[in-house]
Design a protein around this motif. Sequence first.
Motif, PDB file in Angstrom:
ATOM      1  N   UNK A  43       1.115  -0.727   0.179  1.00 57.58           N
ATOM      2  CA  UNK A  43       0.139   0.040  -0.479  1.00 57.58           C
ATOM      3  C   UNK A  43       0.821   1.171   0.109  1.00 57.58           C
ATOM      4  N   UNK A  44       2.114   1.177   0.386  1.00 56.45           N
ATOM      5  CA  UNK A  44       3.135   2.139   1.062  1.00 56.45           C
ATOM      6  C   UNK A  44       3.602   2.901  -0.448  1.00 56.45           C
ATOM      7  N   UNK A  45       3.870   1.272  -1.765  1.00 55.85           N
ATOM      8  CA  UNK A  45       4.746   0.855  -2.828  1.00 55.85           C
ATOM      9  C   UNK A  45       3.070   1.598  -3.727  1.00 55.85           C
ATOM     10  N   UNK A  46       2.117   1.297  -3.385  1.00 63.18           N
ATOM     11  CA  UNK A  46       0.858   2.392  -4.340  1.00 63.18           C
ATOM     12  C   UNK A  46       0.724   3.794  -3.876  1.00 63.18           C
ATOM     13  N   UNK A  47       1.569   4.253  -2.686  1.00 61.58           N
ATOM     14  CA  UNK A  47       1.169   5.600  -3.007  1.00 61.58           C
ATOM     15  C   UNK A  47       2.856   6.028  -3.906  1.00 61.58           C
ATOM     16  N   UNK A  48       3.497   5.597  -3.514  1.00 64.24           N
ATOM     17  CA  UNK A  48       4.819   6.221  -4.071  1.00 64.24           C
ATOM     18  C   UNK A  48       5.457   6.325  -5.462  1.00 64.24           C
ATOM     19  N   UNK A  49       4.200   4.701  -5.949  1.00 65.56           N
ATOM     20  CA  UNK A  49       4.079   5.108  -7.301  1.00 65.56           C
ATOM     21  C   UNK A  49       3.005   5.969  -7.908  1.00 65.56           C
TER      22      UNK A  49
ATOM     23  N   UNK B 111       2.265   3.863   7.594  1.00 66.70           N
ATOM     24  CA  UNK B 111       1.668   3.433   6.911  1.00 66.70           C
ATOM     25  C   UNK B 111      -0.293   3.298   7.158  1.00 66.70           C
ATOM     26  N   UNK B 112      -0.778   3.330   7.978  1.00 68.36           N
ATOM     27  CA  UNK B 112      -1.649   3.595   8.561  1.00 68.36           C
ATOM     28  C   UNK B 112      -2.195   5.157   7.696  1.00 68.36           C
ATOM     29  N   UNK B 113      -1.862   6.260   8.025  1.00 69.09           N
ATOM     30  CA  UNK B 113      -2.287   7.509   7.231  1.00 69.09           C
ATOM     31  C   UNK B 113      -1.973   7.194   6.056  1.00 69.09           C
ATOM     32  N   UNK B 114      -0.740   6.147   4.880  1.00 67.94           N
ATOM     33  CA  UNK B 114      -1.033   6.130   4.106  1.00 67.94           C
ATOM     34  C   UNK B 114      -2.183   5.449   3.042  1.00 67.94           C
ATOM     35  N   UNK B 115      -2.784   4.000   4.105  1.00 62.14           N
ATOM     36  CA  UNK B 115      -4.248   3.886   3.745  1.00 62.14           C
ATOM     37  C   UNK B 115      -5.190   4.605   4.024  1.00 62.14           C
ATOM     38  N   UNK B 116      -5.289   5.668   4.760  1.00 58.96           N
ATOM     39  CA  UNK B 116      -6.647   6.430   4.527  1.00 58.96           C
ATOM     40  C   UNK B 116      -6.569   7.607   3.156  1.00 58.96           C
ATOM     41  N   UNK B 117      -5.349   7.466   2.937  1.00 54.59           N
ATOM     42  CA  UNK B 117      -5.215   9.269   2.297  1.00 54.59           C
ATOM     43  C   UNK B 117      -5.141   7.966   0.749  1.00 54.59           C
ATOM     44  N   UNK B 118      -4.536   6.695   0.562  1.00 54.21           N
ATOM     45  CA  UNK B 118      -5.120   6.184  -0.587  1.00 54.21           C
ATOM     46  C   UNK B 118      -6.745   6.211  -1.175  1.00 54.21           C
ATOM     47  N   UNK B 119      -7.565   5.863   0.090  1.00 57.03           N
ATOM     48  CA  UNK B 119      -9.042   5.698  -0.139  1.00 57.03           C
ATOM     49  C   UNK B 119      -9.590   6.819  -0.738  1.00 57.03           C
ATOM     50  N   UNK B 120      -8.705   8.180  -0.735  1.00 56.84           N
ATOM     51  CA  UNK B 120      -9.859   9.029  -1.284  1.00 56.84           C
ATOM     52  C   UNK B 120      -9.219   9.339  -2.223  1.00 56.84           C
ATOM     53  N   UNK B 121      -7.821   9.003  -3.014  1.00 53.53           N
ATOM     54  CA  UNK B 121      -7.716   9.231  -4.062  1.00 53.53           C
ATOM     55  C   UNK B 121      -8.381   8.879  -5.199  1.00 53.53           C
ATOM     56  N   UNK B 122      -9.027   9.849  -5.677  1.00 50.31           N
ATOM     57  CA  UNK B 122      -9.103   9.481  -7.278  1.00 50.31           C
ATOM     58  C   UNK B 122      -9.032   8.806  -8.451  1.00 50.31           C
TER      59      UNK B 122
END
Lengths: 312, 290
Positions: A43-49, B111-122
């Motif tokens: 999931x971190x890699x996804x953001x970095x990606x 990681x936790x904040x990252x998951x939350x932010x990913x959920x908001x990405x269009x």
Amino acid sequence: MDTQQEQNYSVQEMINQKKSNKSIFNTTEKIVPLFLLLCAIISVLTTIGILFTLLRESVTFFSDVSLAEFYLGTQWSPWSGKFGVFPLIAGTLLVTAIATCVALPIGIASAIYLSEYASTRSRKVIKPILEILAGIPTVVYGFFALTFVTPILQGIFPDLKIFNALSAGIVVGIMITPMIASLSEDAMNAVPNRLREGALALGATKLEVTWKVIIPAALSGIVASIVLAVSRALGETMIVTIAAGATPNLTFNPMESIQTLTAFIVQGATGDTSYGSTIYFSIYAVGITLFIFTFAMNLFAQYISRRFREDY
Amino acid sequence: MQTNTFSINRMRRRVIVNQVFKYIFIFSMSLALLALALLIYRILNQGLGSLNIDFLRQFPAPYPEKAGLFAGIMGSLYLMFLIAPISITIGVSTALYLEEYAAKNKFTRFIQINVQNLAGVPSIVFGLLGLTFFVYLFSLGYTLIAGALTMSLLILPVIVVASQEAIRAVPEDIRAASIAMGATKWQTIWRIVLPASIPGILTGSILALSRAIGETAPLIIVGAAAAIYTIPDSLTSKYTAMPIQIYNWTTRPQEEWQYLAGAGIIVLLIILLLMNSIAIWIRNKFQSRY
């Protein structure tokens, strides 16, 4: 004597077996957390990606077109080499503003009714029905906007174009209404009953309780729900691609056909754009603009709900 | 005396205002419900006429009367069978790591904040990610597997958050009981925590999958095509999906295509309704309280 020895032997064997089992356990115990950690890192890699993708291709784009031209230019016609992103931003903001005008009053009013006025039974029925609206695919909303809302609006405003910001905005508003309603209702529900009862006991009407006690107490949750809904509207793609058109006009007239950031990404990725052309890279420059908008909104929502949370 | 009538009048006004606003709230909420009713009415009205067995069996075609949703239905099913194992494995593993193993430190919070932010990405930004990485960088091209991987990443945060909630709901007592009986940490997770949280995990995963089935934008970006006349036979086949077909028909000017789009939407909504019903059924049937 013989049996004694045999028993000793089998006990020894059992101990040995137990030991070898233990080493299997130990390896599992060590490998599993590593595997789980690797998955968590995806999931971190996804953001970095995402960041890498948007930045790398945008940097290539900005070596062709200057930042100033992109963000200050007022003409967007990539196929004739004009890359001023402002019309797309204006289109996005226009649709989002219309959507907010629709969703804000309806969403908040629904939340207030469900949380403060409705009986437990009707809340249990109505809330899931409202949430159905949130589960409908956006391509369906796009179909609804183009084939139903637009013709009705054309009956009211004869000048309305077939593709227009108004119809798309209204339908995006319908789409984000359940988000505001549901999240705000959660926030209002979390206000403890003793505050309600205290205010009622002092002679306040339900409306006064709602207005002066519940809404101030739940404000952080309500504002966060609105910000999240607006962020959703900014990133909405299919409704605006289908119903708002593909003409990047710099206008705030909702009757006109416009183009949003998201709609251009679809157009740019599906049209006959060849890999490596400036138009191809412009998709990513538009994408990173959109990403910055929504990311800022999401951070803002998280900040509000952390900073202004009232704990009871 | 005068102050008394004054305060009674004031009281009456407050009560009336309260009533009026109650009806304003009900009216506003009815608008949302009305929108839902109109949407469903409109779609049934447009689509039911074209919905028949042939529509479900035919491939896309240049003529509306010959065109069908078969390639779309099969494409969406194939996508779902690829997305489900990928996203559920990674999602549940991430949730297990965060809830059971991770130390309460900055990295875990990140990681936790990252998951939350990913959920908001269009969702369309995930499309761009898929286009760069899966389509071009890994040179998978416009294929089924590129679409499936993109969609898996899209719904990953939803599954992580839902699984975390389900795992967190398992009480500490039964974990402690298992450890006290001599089970190792992983044995406890595998035999106690996972079975207890499976209903919540499944419900969240099915809801996330139904979101993937309805998504259009990222699939358009990673190259799901509309004119597909075969069923995918390998991971690297070209593919289409139900929402892609619906989008394609919606954007055509002739009215006949709109009816087809309506029929396609009915099929899509029925499938989504089924998935949601299964999710709710699982939640009610297997939800055990401790």
